[in-house]
Design a protein around this motif. Structure first.
Motif, mmCIF file in Angstrom:
data_model
loop_
_atom_site.group_PDB
_atom_site.id
_atom_site.type_symbol
_atom_site.label_atom_id
_atom_site.label_comp_id
_atom_site.label_asym_id
_atom_site.label_seq_id
_atom_site.Cartn_x
_atom_site.Cartn_y
_atom_site.Cartn_z
ATOM 1 N N THR A 77 -18.463 72.761 -2.069
ATOM 2 C CA THR A 77 -19.234 72.887 -0.834
ATOM 3 C C THR A 77 -20.427 71.938 -0.732
ATOM 4 N N VAL A 78 -20.754 71.220 -1.800
ATOM 5 C CA VAL A 78 -21.955 70.376 -1.791
ATOM 6 C C VAL A 78 -21.547 68.912 -1.684
ATOM 7 N N PRO A 79 -21.613 68.333 -0.485
ATOM 8 C CA PRO A 79 -21.219 66.926 -0.344
ATOM 9 C C PRO A 79 -22.268 65.993 -0.950
ATOM 10 N N VAL A 80 -21.802 64.859 -1.446
ATOM 11 C CA VAL A 80 -22.721 63.823 -1.922
ATOM 12 C C VAL A 80 -23.412 63.247 -0.691
ATOM 13 N N ARG A 81 -24.712 63.185 -0.715
ATOM 14 C CA ARG A 81 -25.476 62.686 0.433
ATOM 15 C C ARG A 81 -25.968 61.260 0.227
ATOM 16 N N GLU A 82 -26.157 60.870 -1.028
ATOM 17 C CA GLU A 82 -26.773 59.574 -1.275
ATOM 18 C C GLU A 82 -26.426 59.100 -2.687
ATOM 19 N N ASP A 83 -26.249 57.789 -2.832
ATOM 20 C CA ASP A 83 -26.045 57.179 -4.148
ATOM 21 C C ASP A 83 -27.283 56.376 -4.513
ATOM 22 N N ARG A 84 -27.722 56.517 -5.738
ATOM 23 C CA ARG A 84 -28.821 55.696 -6.251
ATOM 24 C C ARG A 84 -28.449 55.252 -7.655
ATOM 25 N N PHE A 85 -28.662 53.971 -7.930
ATOM 26 C CA PHE A 85 -28.345 53.404 -9.235
ATOM 27 C C PHE A 85 -29.596 52.790 -9.835
ATOM 28 N N TYR A 86 -29.799 53.044 -11.112
ATOM 29 C CA TYR A 86 -30.971 52.547 -11.815
ATOM 30 C C TYR A 86 -30.561 51.855 -13.113
ATOM 31 N N MET A 87 -31.295 50.803 -13.452
ATOM 32 C CA MET A 87 -31.171 50.190 -14.766
ATOM 33 C C MET A 87 -32.324 50.761 -15.587
ATOM 34 N N LEU A 88 -31.988 51.437 -16.673
ATOM 35 C CA LEU A 88 -32.998 52.108 -17.478
ATOM 36 C C LEU A 88 -33.392 51.240 -18.667
#
Length: 131
Positions: A77-88
């Protein structure tokens, strides 16, 4: 030991493991032939006990297996709303823009789920079919 009587149960198909693949196979087999005797063996104390908890699920496989999964109350029931990618790194994280990421990393249309809950729900659907 030769005189020992053992209990036996006969099935047409035995599937080992009540994960998403095993349950999908059991459901599909019963869809193809309702008279087929199918059993799923699970080593966990319950279905979903050995499944990793969180996941991002692409529902295309479920759409093909059970197009009415939403109406059947799947715990998806929980759609993905946003993608965020980080280089750590040692100093923290630097956000990477989405445009250079491969299409596989685009999660729009996917859902955030507990795979343990999804497997328990799939097991209920399989049991209703006679698995």
């Amino acid at each position: 030991m030769a005189d020992e009587t053992r209990e036996a149960m006969e099935y047409d198909v035995v599937i080992v493991g009540a994960g998403p693949a095993g349950l999908s196979a059991a459901i599909r087999l019963k869809q193809l032939d309702a008279d087929l005797q199918v059993v799923v063996l699970e080593k966990g104390s319950e279905v979903g006990a050995h499944i990793l908890s969180g996941a991002v699920l692409d529902p295309c496989g479920l759409d093909a297996l059970m197009p009415d999964w939403k109406e059947k109350g799947a715990p998806i029931t929980v759609p993905v709303r946003e993608d965020r990618f980080y280089m750590l790194g040692e100093a923290g994280g630097i956000r990477i823009p989405n445009f250079p990421m491969p299409p596989l990393m685009n999660n729009h249309g996917n859902y955030i789920v507990s795979m343990g809950n999804v497997c328990r729900w799939m097991a209920e659907q399989a049991e209703e079919m006679g698995v």
